[in-house]
Design a protein around this motif. Structure first.
Motif, PDB file in Angstrom:
ATOM      1  N   ALA A 112       1.154  -1.228   0.194  1.00  0.00           N
ATOM      2  CA  ALA A 112      -0.450  -0.189   0.220  1.00  0.00           C
ATOM      3  C   ALA A 112       0.972   1.111   0.031  1.00  0.00           C
ATOM      4  O   ALA A 112       2.175   0.945  -0.144  1.00  0.00           O
ATOM      5  N   CYS A 113       0.538   2.312   0.598  1.00  0.00           N
ATOM      6  CA  CYS A 113       1.256   3.786   0.205  1.00  0.00           C
ATOM      7  C   CYS A 113       1.580   3.237   1.670  1.00  0.00           C
ATOM      8  O   CYS A 113       2.056   2.194   2.466  1.00  0.00           O
ATOM      9  N   MET A 114       3.103   3.302   1.450  1.00  0.00           N
ATOM     10  CA  MET A 114       4.536   2.879   1.878  1.00  0.00           C
ATOM     11  C   MET A 114       4.337   4.579   3.413  1.00  0.00           C
ATOM     12  O   MET A 114       5.376   4.173   4.268  1.00  0.00           O
ATOM     13  N   HIS A 115       3.868   5.901   3.129  1.00  0.00           N
ATOM     14  CA  HIS A 115       4.378   6.524   3.571  1.00  0.00           C
ATOM     15  C   HIS A 115       5.798   7.360   4.363  1.00  0.00           C
ATOM     16  O   HIS A 115       6.647   6.851   4.884  1.00  0.00           O
ATOM     17  N   CYS A 116       6.359   7.402   3.449  1.00  0.00           N
ATOM     18  CA  CYS A 116       7.399   7.555   2.115  1.00  0.00           C
ATOM     19  C   CYS A 116       8.271   8.384   3.554  1.00  0.00           C
ATOM     20  O   CYS A 116       7.717   9.713   3.682  1.00  0.00           O
ATOM     21  N   THR A 117       9.951   8.518   3.594  1.00  0.00           N
ATOM     22  CA  THR A 117      10.717   9.186   3.942  1.00  0.00           C
ATOM     23  C   THR A 117      10.666  10.006   2.551  1.00  0.00           C
ATOM     24  O   THR A 117      11.003  10.303   1.591  1.00  0.00           O
ATOM     25  N   ASP A 118      10.674  11.919   3.185  1.00  0.00           N
ATOM     26  CA  ASP A 118      10.666  12.441   1.643  1.00  0.00           C
ATOM     27  C   ASP A 118       9.757  11.891   0.453  1.00  0.00           C
ATOM     28  O   ASP A 118      10.039  11.768  -0.353  1.00  0.00           O
ATOM     29  N   ALA A 119       8.265  12.517   0.571  1.00  0.00           N
ATOM     30  CA  ALA A 119       7.381  11.578   0.072  1.00  0.00           C
ATOM     31  C   ALA A 119       7.300  11.772  -1.468  1.00  0.00           C
ATOM     32  O   ALA A 119       7.119  13.260  -1.771  1.00  0.00           O
ATOM     33  N   PRO A 120       7.860  11.072  -2.692  1.00  0.00           N
ATOM     34  CA  PRO A 120       7.334  11.927  -4.121  1.00  0.00           C
ATOM     35  C   PRO A 120       6.515  12.276  -4.600  1.00  0.00           C
ATOM     36  O   PRO A 120       6.310  13.340  -4.882  1.00  0.00           O
ATOM     37  N   CYS A 121       5.333  12.139  -3.593  1.00  0.00           N
ATOM     38  CA  CYS A 121       4.255  12.526  -3.874  1.00  0.00           C
ATOM     39  C   CYS A 121       3.368  13.810  -3.966  1.00  0.00           C
ATOM     40  O   CYS A 121       3.369  14.968  -4.076  1.00  0.00           O
ATOM     41  N   ALA A 122       4.160  14.016  -2.862  1.00  0.00           N
ATOM     42  CA  ALA A 122       3.969  15.090  -2.179  1.00  0.00           C
ATOM     43  C   ALA A 122       4.914  16.070  -2.670  1.00  0.00           C
ATOM     44  O   ALA A 122       4.505  17.878  -3.367  1.00  0.00           O
TER      45      ALA A 122
ATOM     46  N   VAL B 146       3.763   9.318   8.962  1.00  0.00           N
ATOM     47  CA  VAL B 146       1.909   8.937   8.041  1.00  0.00           C
ATOM     48  C   VAL B 146       1.737  10.144   7.194  1.00  0.00           C
ATOM     49  O   VAL B 146       1.846  10.858   7.862  1.00  0.00           O
ATOM     50  N   VAL B 147       1.980  10.324   5.696  1.00  0.00           N
ATOM     51  CA  VAL B 147       1.758  10.850   4.964  1.00  0.00           C
ATOM     52  C   VAL B 147       0.360  10.652   4.172  1.00  0.00           C
ATOM     53  O   VAL B 147      -0.530   9.732   3.694  1.00  0.00           O
ATOM     54  N   LEU B 148      -0.274  12.293   4.790  1.00  0.00           N
ATOM     55  CA  LEU B 148      -2.056  12.044   4.309  1.00  0.00           C
ATOM     56  C   LEU B 148      -2.326  13.274   3.324  1.00  0.00           C
ATOM     57  O   LEU B 148      -1.239  14.562   2.878  1.00  0.00           O
TER      58      LEU B 148
ATOM     59  N   ALA C 119       4.723   9.247  -9.840  1.00  0.00           N
ATOM     60  CA  ALA C 119       5.786  10.319  -9.205  1.00  0.00           C
ATOM     61  C   ALA C 119       5.980   9.095  -7.740  1.00  0.00           C
ATOM     62  O   ALA C 119       6.745   8.670  -7.385  1.00  0.00           O
ATOM     63  N   CYS C 120       4.934   8.221  -7.958  1.00  0.00           N
ATOM     64  CA  CYS C 120       5.072   7.160  -6.145  1.00  0.00           C
ATOM     65  C   CYS C 120       5.213   6.223  -7.017  1.00  0.00           C
ATOM     66  O   CYS C 120       4.815   5.478  -8.002  1.00  0.00           O
ATOM     67  N   PRO C 121       6.683   5.594  -6.419  1.00  0.00           N
ATOM     68  CA  PRO C 121       7.417   4.210  -6.309  1.00  0.00           C
ATOM     69  C   PRO C 121       6.356   3.215  -6.207  1.00  0.00           C
ATOM     70  O   PRO C 121       6.287   2.007  -6.636  1.00  0.00           O
ATOM     71  N   PHE C 122       5.438   3.310  -5.387  1.00  0.00           N
ATOM     72  CA  PHE C 122       4.478   2.214  -4.904  1.00  0.00           C
ATOM     73  C   PHE C 122       3.179   2.284  -5.656  1.00  0.00           C
ATOM     74  O   PHE C 122       2.195   1.263  -5.182  1.00  0.00           O
ATOM     75  N   GLY C 123       2.685   2.519  -6.847  1.00  0.00           N
ATOM     76  CA  GLY C 123       1.331   2.578  -7.635  1.00  0.00           C
ATOM     77  C   GLY C 123       0.204   3.346  -6.580  1.00  0.00           C
ATOM     78  O   GLY C 123      -0.977   2.289  -6.047  1.00  0.00           O
ATOM     79  N   ALA C 124       0.632   3.807  -4.954  1.00  0.00           N
ATOM     80  CA  ALA C 124      -0.852   4.118  -4.228  1.00  0.00           C
ATOM     81  C   ALA C 124      -1.181   4.502  -4.296  1.00  0.00           C
ATOM     82  O   ALA C 124      -2.652   4.954  -4.271  1.00  0.00           O
ATOM     83  N   PRO C 125      -1.404   5.453  -5.491  1.00  0.00           N
ATOM     84  CA  PRO C 125      -3.013   6.586  -5.837  1.00  0.00           C
ATOM     85  C   PRO C 125      -3.286   5.678  -5.789  1.00  0.00           C
ATOM     86  O   PRO C 125      -2.796   5.400  -7.309  1.00  0.00           O
ATOM     87  N   GLN C 126      -5.309   6.050  -5.969  1.00  0.00           N
ATOM     88  CA  GLN C 126      -6.109   5.685  -6.952  1.00  0.00           C
ATOM     89  C   GLN C 126      -7.361   6.857  -6.954  1.00  0.00           C
ATOM     90  O   GLN C 126      -7.265   7.760  -6.757  1.00  0.00           O
TER      91      GLN C 126
ATOM     92  N   ASP D 245      -7.277   9.029  -4.319  1.00  0.00           N
ATOM     93  CA  ASP D 245      -7.303   8.143  -2.942  1.00  0.00           C
ATOM     94  C   ASP D 245      -6.413   7.755  -2.368  1.00  0.00           C
ATOM     95  O   ASP D 245      -5.576   6.984  -3.577  1.00  0.00           O
ATOM     96  N   LYS D 246      -6.125   7.230  -1.133  1.00  0.00           N
ATOM     97  CA  LYS D 246      -4.785   6.536  -1.398  1.00  0.00           C
ATOM     98  C   LYS D 246      -4.859   5.123   0.576  1.00  0.00           C
ATOM     99  O   LYS D 246      -5.354   6.400   1.171  1.00  0.00           O
ATOM    100  N   CYS D 247      -4.185   4.648   0.927  1.00  0.00           N
ATOM    101  CA  CYS D 247      -3.586   4.384   2.256  1.00  0.00           C
ATOM    102  C   CYS D 247      -3.437   5.595   2.721  1.00  0.00           C
ATOM    103  O   CYS D 247      -2.944   6.366   2.789  1.00  0.00           O
TER     104      CYS D 247
HETATM  105  S1  SF4 Z   1       1.682   7.668  -2.221  1.00  0.00           S
HETATM  106 FE1  SF4 Z   1       3.773   6.449  -2.687  1.00  0.00          FE
HETATM  107  S2  SF4 Z   1       5.180   7.947  -2.849  1.00  0.00           S
HETATM  108 FE2  SF4 Z   1       3.614   9.268  -1.232  1.00  0.00          FE
HETATM  109  S3  SF4 Z   1       4.340   8.325   0.255  1.00  0.00           S
HETATM  110 FE3  SF4 Z   1       2.405   7.013   0.030  1.00  0.00          FE
HETATM  111  S4  SF4 Z   1       3.574   4.991  -0.989  1.00  0.00           S
HETATM  112 FE4  SF4 Z   1       5.072   7.578  -0.952  1.00  0.00          FE
END
Ligand code: SF4
Ligand code: HEM
Ligand code: SF4
Lengths: 350, 198
Positions: free
Chosen positions: B54-64, B79-81, B96-103, B117-119
């Motif tokens: 799911a969303c990994m709640h990245c450090t220095d999040a690419p989505c953001a 947690v990245v919200l 940008a998301c490496p994990f395909g999380a955004p839906q 929408d995402k985790c």
């Molecule tokens: S949406 Fe993707 S890039 Fe953003 S925090 Fe979650 S896993 Fe990372």
């Protein structure tokens, strides 16, 4: 230090060493495994190896890790696409630098040029006699492209720079409301813009093929550097550069724009393709905006007599003689009338 | 404050999809939106592996970093919200998301995908905790109730771990030492720039 903490540290060190060994062994083991015709994928115990091996699989063309998923969405099968991090960097930094340098740099050059050179006047003064330069269809094509381009440029720049420039000024709610509208405008105006570029291509391509007069024009700095008035046909070399940038850049920006509008539908069917399209669209957009700023300047403030060509469609005879001498000969000399295209009438020339 | 992370122990995951189902149910996630999914790599071959992602709640999040309206925020727990009120559905975060999380509720028709929408790491959104407004947009907020994400809680093999990153990394490291293999905290290097990973 408690014994528990010591144990953890030993664990961590052992762990790091193990991982290091796996990384070093990776290429060797993979190649021998393949050479021996053993199972093509590394054994379960070697995760790092497995990761690298999977990245070399055909689906993982750009370093993605692709598997199988029970969801009926093929994109969901990509477990990791590490190049998302590269896209992040490209968008956050490379694109913004290119955009800022191109656009602000061009504004600086134009300002400097204005300060040094001032407005380029008609040297012989206005003659009061006008000749037709662009007919209604030509002006329609020009303004269709120009007006949509300006809106597309502003709404596009809003995507790239709005969050840094506008968001702090108007706050998040207002910025989102404006950006939604900007997005709708950007999406729909892509169609008339594309039509405008096609019309421009059809109407003017035969007048924009490079020839020997362009070399002389460029060698003399087009009269922008120095005060010479090198001969030019209907379009001088500078205008030809603007033409080809509009047509070729417009084509690139339209193709990548429609890819972005209909994501994953054609040409770019994976995330990597979408990342590429986004970067090309943005960079071509910035370069075009920079060039068009110069074009707008020289067509309005920068040169006396130029604007009416696209305004009323007529230009002052003296202006025409100074900037497009060969074209004036062509229009005024009836013996060469046979070679005139339908649009270039001698109307009002005498 | 703890730095919350997910870790999927691929040597334990049996692709039962309980995490996926639990997530859908907990947040009443609509059809077509997959906040969590299980991907099987090397399917049918030696070294086959399933990983819940799911969303990994990245450090220095690419989505953001790429969101044109800057609608993401990171909580004190890491947690990245994001705010659905601010999202314009441009789709950039998915690129940008490496994990395909955004839906997205809809496919990009004229770019109108609807709100992303995402985790949420079961942590809701910007609205007040556990209000109907928050639930309608983001699902339940278990973190505010002191509970961990439902997916990890439900995992029958305890392959999926959620919690303070340091603690779950320790648990995983101990497992690896005990059983003698497994160096793959999948996605950790990309998400957290951290080498407990593979
Ligand atoms: S949406 Fe993707 S890039 Fe953003 S925090 Fe979650 S896993 Fe990372
Ligand atoms: C055929 C015409 C075009 C189409 C279909 C198109 C489409 C798009 C789309 C879909 C986006 C993504 C953002 C969003 O969803 O709103 C976008 C972004 C953008 N567009 Fe266009 N566009 C077109 C022409 C142009 C032109 C002429 C310019 C420049 C003058 C331009 C500049 C930009 C810029 C700068 C961005 C943001 C890029 C970024 O920072 O990622 N576009 N465009
Ligand atoms: S889809 Fe929404 S959250 Fe994602 S980048 Fe675009 S505006 Fe931001």
């Amino acid at each position: 230090m408690t014994s528990f903490a010591r144990r953890l540290r030993t664990l961590a060190v052992a762990f790091a060493l193990g991982l290091g060994a796996a990384i070093f062994a990776a290429p060797a083991i993979t190649s021998t495994a393949l050479a021996q015709g053993a199972p093509a994928s590394p054994a379960a115990a070697q995760e790092e190896l497995l990761f690298r091996y999977l990245q070399t699989q055909p689906q993982g063309r750009h370093g993605e890790l692709v598997g199988r998923v029970s969801i009926p969405d093929p994109k969901a099968a990509t477990l990791i696409q590490p190049h998302g991090r590269e896209f992040q960097e490209a968008w956050r930094s490379t694109m913004k630098w290119v955009g800022a340098v191109a656009i602000l740099g061009m504004l600086a050059v134009i300002t400097l040029f204005y300060l040094v050179r001032g407005r380029i006047r008609i040297a012989a003064g206005p003659s009061g006699r006008y000749i037709q330069r662009f007919d209604g269809v030509e002006r329609f094509a020009h303004w269709l492209t120009a007006s949509t381009f300006i809106v597309l440029a502003i709404t596009g720049l809003n995507i790239s720079f709005g969050r840094h420039v506008l968001l702090p000024l108007i706050g998040p709610e207002a910025f989102t409301a404006w950006s939604e509208w900007a997005k709708v405008a950007h999406n729909f105006l892509g169609f008339p813009f594309t039509l405008g570029v096609v019309l421009i291509l059809l109407l003017w391509v035969h007048r924009n093929l490079p020839d020997s007069t362009d070399l002389e024009w460029l060698a003399k700095g087009g009269g922008l550097v120095g005060h010479a008035h090198p001969p030019a046909k209907k379009f001088n070399a500078g205008q030809k550069i603007v033409f080809w940038t509009t047509v070729l850049g417009g084509a690139a920006i339209a193709v990548t724009g429609f890819i972005k509008m209909f994501p994953f539908q054609f040409i770019a069917t994976d995330v990597y393709g979408m990342q590429l399209a986004t970067q090309i669209h943005g960079i071509v957009g910035f370069v075009m905006i920079a060039l068009i700023l110069a074009h707008i300047y020289i067509g309005t403030l920068g040169m006396e007599g130029a604007f009416s060509a696209m305004g009323s469609g007529k230009v002052d005879l003296n202006w025409a003689k100074e900037h497009h001498s060969l074209w004036v000969d062509e229009v005024m000399n009836p013996t060469r009338k046979a070679s005139l295209p339908a649009g270039a009438k001698g109307a009002g020339a005498d | 404050m703890a730095r919350m992370k997910f870790l999927c122990d691929a040597d334990r995951c049996i692709e039962c999809n309980a995490c996926v189902t639990a997530c859908k149910n907990e947040h009443e996630v609509p059809w077509g939106i997959n906040r969590r999914r299980v991907v099987t790599i090397n399917d049918g071959k030696p070294g086959e592996r399933s990983i819940s992602m799911a969303c990994m709640h990245c450090t220095d999040a690419p989505c953001a970093a790429v969101c044109p309206v800057d609608c993401f925020y990171t909580t004190a727990d890491g947690v990245v919200l994001h705010s659905k009120d601010l999202c314009i559905g441009c789709g950039y975060c998915f690129y940008a998301c490496p994990f395909g999380a955004p839906q997205y509720p809809r496919l990009g028709n004229f770019g109108s995908r609807g709100k992303m929408d995402k985790c949420t790491y079961c942590a809701g959104g910007p609205e007040a905790d556990n209000t109907p407004a928050e639930y309608a947009k983001y699902g339940s907020n278990r973190l505010a109730e002191g509970k961990l994400p439902i997916c990890a809680e439900m995992c029958s093999t305890k392959a999926l771990l959620a919690g303070d990153g340091e603690i779950i990394a320790q648990i995983y490291a101990e497992r690896v030492t005990t059983r003698g293999y497994g160096s793959g905290a999948w996605g950790w290097r990309t998400a957290y720039k951290d080498m407990v990973s593979g």
